[in-house]
Write an enzyme that holds these catalytic residues in place. Structure first.
Site, mmCIF file in Angstrom:
data_model
loop_
_atom_site.group_PDB
_atom_site.id
_atom_site.type_symbol
_atom_site.label_atom_id
_atom_site.label_comp_id
_atom_site.label_asym_id
_atom_site.label_seq_id
_atom_site.Cartn_x
_atom_site.Cartn_y
_atom_site.Cartn_z
ATOM 1 N N THR A 1 -14.840 3.780 13.685
ATOM 2 C CA THR A 1 -16.103 3.561 14.401
ATOM 3 C C THR A 1 -15.832 2.580 15.535
ATOM 4 O O THR A 1 -15.485 1.427 15.289
ATOM 5 C CB THR A 1 -17.164 3.016 13.440
ATOM 6 O OG1 THR A 1 -17.315 3.967 12.388
ATOM 7 C CG2 THR A 1 -18.498 2.816 14.144
ATOM 8 N N LYS B 1 0.845 -1.210 0.000
ATOM 9 C CA LYS B 1 0.000 0.000 0.000
ATOM 10 C C LYS B 1 0.871 1.247 0.000
ATOM 11 O O LYS B 1 0.626 2.204 -0.733
ATOM 12 C CB LYS B 1 -0.856 0.029 1.272
ATOM 13 C CG LYS B 1 -2.237 -0.532 1.131
ATOM 14 C CD LYS B 1 -3.005 -0.195 2.401
ATOM 15 C CE LYS B 1 -4.404 -0.690 2.359
ATOM 16 N NZ LYS B 1 -5.144 -0.330 3.572
ATOM 17 N N PHE C 1 -32.362 8.215 1.415
ATOM 18 C CA PHE C 1 -32.342 6.850 1.969
ATOM 19 C C PHE C 1 -33.726 6.219 2.033
ATOM 20 O O PHE C 1 -34.076 5.507 2.955
ATOM 21 C CB PHE C 1 -31.613 6.808 3.324
ATOM 22 C CG PHE C 1 -30.120 6.685 3.122
ATOM 23 C CD1 PHE C 1 -29.411 7.712 2.528
ATOM 24 C CD2 PHE C 1 -29.433 5.517 3.463
ATOM 25 C CE1 PHE C 1 -28.048 7.597 2.277
ATOM 26 C CE2 PHE C 1 -28.071 5.397 3.210
ATOM 27 C CZ PHE C 1 -27.381 6.439 2.619
ATOM 28 N N CYS D 1 -20.191 -0.898 6.298
ATOM 29 C CA CYS D 1 -20.514 -0.044 7.451
ATOM 30 C C CYS D 1 -21.882 -0.302 8.062
ATOM 31 O O CYS D 1 -21.995 -0.598 9.246
ATOM 32 C CB CYS D 1 -20.405 1.414 7.028
ATOM 33 S SG CYS D 1 -18.807 1.786 6.334
HETATM 34 C C1 UGA Z 1 -22.470 4.579 5.216
HETATM 35 C C2 UGA Z 1 -23.041 5.937 5.671
HETATM 36 O O1 UGA Z 1 -23.954 6.421 4.679
HETATM 37 C C3 UGA Z 1 -21.912 6.965 5.873
HETATM 38 O O2 UGA Z 1 -22.453 8.172 6.390
HETATM 39 C C4 UGA Z 1 -20.898 6.392 6.871
HETATM 40 O O3 UGA Z 1 -19.807 7.273 7.074
HETATM 41 C C5 UGA Z 1 -20.366 5.079 6.330
HETATM 42 O O4 UGA Z 1 -21.480 4.161 6.140
HETATM 43 C C6 UGA Z 1 -19.389 4.544 7.324
HETATM 44 O O5 UGA Z 1 -19.787 4.225 8.441
HETATM 45 O O6 UGA Z 1 -18.169 4.524 7.042
HETATM 46 P P1 UGA Z 1 -21.633 3.567 2.856
HETATM 47 O O7 UGA Z 1 -21.611 2.255 3.558
HETATM 48 O O8 UGA Z 1 -20.439 3.977 2.078
HETATM 49 O O9 UGA Z 1 -21.885 4.766 3.926
HETATM 50 O O10 UGA Z 1 -22.843 3.557 1.839
HETATM 51 P P2 UGA Z 1 -24.337 4.133 1.812
HETATM 52 O O11 UGA Z 1 -24.436 5.120 0.736
HETATM 53 O O12 UGA Z 1 -24.797 4.506 3.160
HETATM 54 O O13 UGA Z 1 -25.136 2.821 1.336
HETATM 55 C C7 UGA Z 1 -25.224 1.682 2.180
HETATM 56 C C8 UGA Z 1 -26.141 0.650 1.576
HETATM 57 O O14 UGA Z 1 -27.491 1.102 1.582
HETATM 58 C C9 UGA Z 1 -25.840 0.289 0.130
HETATM 59 O O15 UGA Z 1 -25.930 -1.106 -0.012
HETATM 60 C C10 UGA Z 1 -26.941 0.983 -0.664
HETATM 61 O O16 UGA Z 1 -27.242 0.310 -1.851
HETATM 62 C C11 UGA Z 1 -28.085 0.918 0.326
HETATM 63 N N1 UGA Z 1 -29.101 1.969 0.132
HETATM 64 C C12 UGA Z 1 -28.781 3.282 0.355
HETATM 65 C C13 UGA Z 1 -30.392 1.619 -0.220
HETATM 66 O O17 UGA Z 1 -30.719 0.433 -0.421
HETATM 67 N N2 UGA Z 1 -31.344 2.610 -0.361
HETATM 68 C C14 UGA Z 1 -31.056 3.908 -0.139
HETATM 69 O O18 UGA Z 1 -31.978 4.754 -0.267
HETATM 70 C C15 UGA Z 1 -29.738 4.255 0.217
#
Ligand code: UGA
Length: 429
Positions: free
Chosen positions: A121, A35, A249, A260
């Site tokens: 976290t 890395k 969401f 996450c």
């Molecule tokens: C999530 C949080 O959104 C971030 O704020 C946080 O910092 C991060 O975790 C973390 O703890 O590091 P992330 O896991 O990158 O971010 O992705 P998201 O955009 O939250 O999506 C998570 C899941 O939810 C995905 O599988 C996505 O497809 C799903 N999703 C999201 C839905 O099914 N519907 C929605 O309306 C939004």
């Protein structure tokens, strides 16, 4: 300011390059030589929009460098971020082994007043744990403070999120440490929530869990929509237009995955349990999520008359668009079930193919998107990459045995699918 970030995963690396881009003197520490080599050459070890560019420019400007030594990093910095992984243990409790090891090394090397920041976290009480470990190394209390400063960036939009946070959360018992962090973030001009460390640690779990509950809620509504012939997208629009609820969401789909939300939901269920509270609401959201992809698979199986001998084409493998991350991706659930039921699986993803191939070599991975449907009985949209939204459905359908489209993310419309001669199934209608 002089900043060190220990750990160059999504959170650590993106935090490092963004702080360097803001003009801070940043050292990123990692123990993985491969890395570090990549980073030295301005190549990001993670697939994330904008990171390569920031790496190259901040290295060239002398604001960013890497090191394999936590000791050197600690001596360099006024602020040391701990951004190492906290993977879930077997019972869902986050494993803080790496955080402990880093804290020990920091404690051994502090030689001037240093603010140590938990960015990973971590469970409630980790600020106390890190403080205790540093004190045990013989570092006097007046030489350091430990602060909780959780990260809210999303994969796929991590750089933008880091530069444009909705809020900055600082959990500290020391006004001196809090004001140092406030000064670091002041160029972002974003609202800051100053609180105690326990509350800051909980804010992170509560935020991710609330997002997960929101998605599971709309997915539960989607099941009712399917029975009544209602349209979940319209329901989500109507519900989300209430500003008290908000429209984000509420996209119904195959459920939440990634590194996450699943980890933090499991973590908060455990944290609650340890506090004596049974978080039934969160457990239910988790159960709804676990069933969501299986429910779609049951609908597919019913329409296809079983999977045995059928060829199923999967569009998208990453857990969400704009990432090659496949941790807890719904594609993995699909592949496991389809192969076990005797189907042949073909798949295409713009960037995540190699990661899935390492887990499921039996799948026929296509290099070209329009080859994915060759001889297929069904096409399944698993990840809503932008480039999939404008695909030529006529061309995709031309080489299929049966033109059946299962849209797991509501990427297309029934009208589009009809025009291309597809039979169309989606979530929530
Ligand atoms: C999530 C949080 O959104 C971030 O704020 C946080 O910092 C991060 O975790 C973390 O703890 O590091 P992330 O896991 O990158 O971010 O992705 P998201 O955009 O939250 O999506 C998570 C899941 O939810 C995905 O599988 C996505 O497809 C799903 N999703 C999201 C839905 O099914 N519907 C929605 O309306 C939004």
């Amino acid at each position: 300011m002089k900043v060190t970030v220990v750990g160059t995963g999504y959170v650590g690396l993106v935090t490092g390059v963004v702080l360097a881009d803001m003009g801070n003197d940043v050292v990123c520490v990692d123990n993985d030589p491969e890395k570090l080599d990549k980073l030295r050459n301005g190549v990001s070890p993670i697939f994330e929009l904008g990171v390569d560019e920031l790496l190259r420019s901040t290295i060239a400007d002398g604001f960013f460098r890497v090191s394999d030594s936590i000791g050197d990093g600690t001596k360099h910095a006024d602020i040391v971020f701990i951004a190492v992984g906290t993977p879930p243990g077997p019972d869902g409790t986050p494993d803080v082994t790496a955080v402990k090891a880093v804290a020990k090394e920091i404690g051994r090397n502090i030689d001037h007043y240093t603010v140590v920041v938990n960015k990973s976290t971590v469970p409630v009480g980790t600020v106390d744990m890190v403080t205790k470990i540093i004190l045990e190394q013989g570092c006097p209390q007046d030489m350091f403070d430990v602060v909780s400063n959780p990260e809210f960036l999303r994969e796929g939009t991590a750089v933008w999120d880091t530069k444009n946070p909705d809020r900055i959360v600082i959990g500290s018992r020391s006004p001196q440490a809090a004001s140092k962090l406030q000064e670091l973030y002041s160029p972002l001009e974003k609202p800051t929530i100053l609180t105690d460390p326990y509350s800051a640690e909980l804010i992170k779990y509560a935020s991710n869990s609330f997002l997960a509950i929101k998605i599971s809620f709309i997915n539960a509504i989607s099941r009712i929509c399917e029975e009544y012939g209602a349209n979940v997208q319209d329901v989500a629009k109507g519900v989300g237009s209430d500003t008290r609820i908000g429209n984000k969401f509420l996209q119904a789909g195959l459920g939440w995955g990634g590194s996450c939300l699943p980890k933090d939901v499991a973590g908060l269920i455990k944290i609650a349990e340890q506090s004596g509270y049974d978080f039934a609401l969160l457990k239910a959201a988790d159960e709804i999520n676990n069933d969501q992809t299986h429910h779609f698979l049951r609908r597919m199986e019913k329409r296809l008359g079983g999977f045995s001998g059928k060829t199923v084409a999967l569009l998208g493998l990453a857990f969400k668009p704009n990432t090659d991350d496949i941790r807890d991706a719904k594609s993995l659930v699909m592949i496991e079930k389809l192969l076990a039921a005797g189907a042949k699986v073909q798949a295409f993803d713009p960037v995540a193919t190699d990661n899935v191939r390492a887990v499921w070599p039996q799948v026929d991975y296509k290099d070209h998107i329009y080859d994915v449907t060759d001889g297929a009985d069904a096409l399944v949209l698993v990840t809503e990459w932008n480039e999939f939204k404008s695909l030529d459905l006529n061309r995709l359908g031309a080489c299929m045995k049966q033109k059946v489209l299962f849209d797991g993310r509501r990427c297309y419309t029934k009208a589009n699918a009809d025009r291309a001669g597809f039979e169309y199934f989606t979530i929530g209608s």
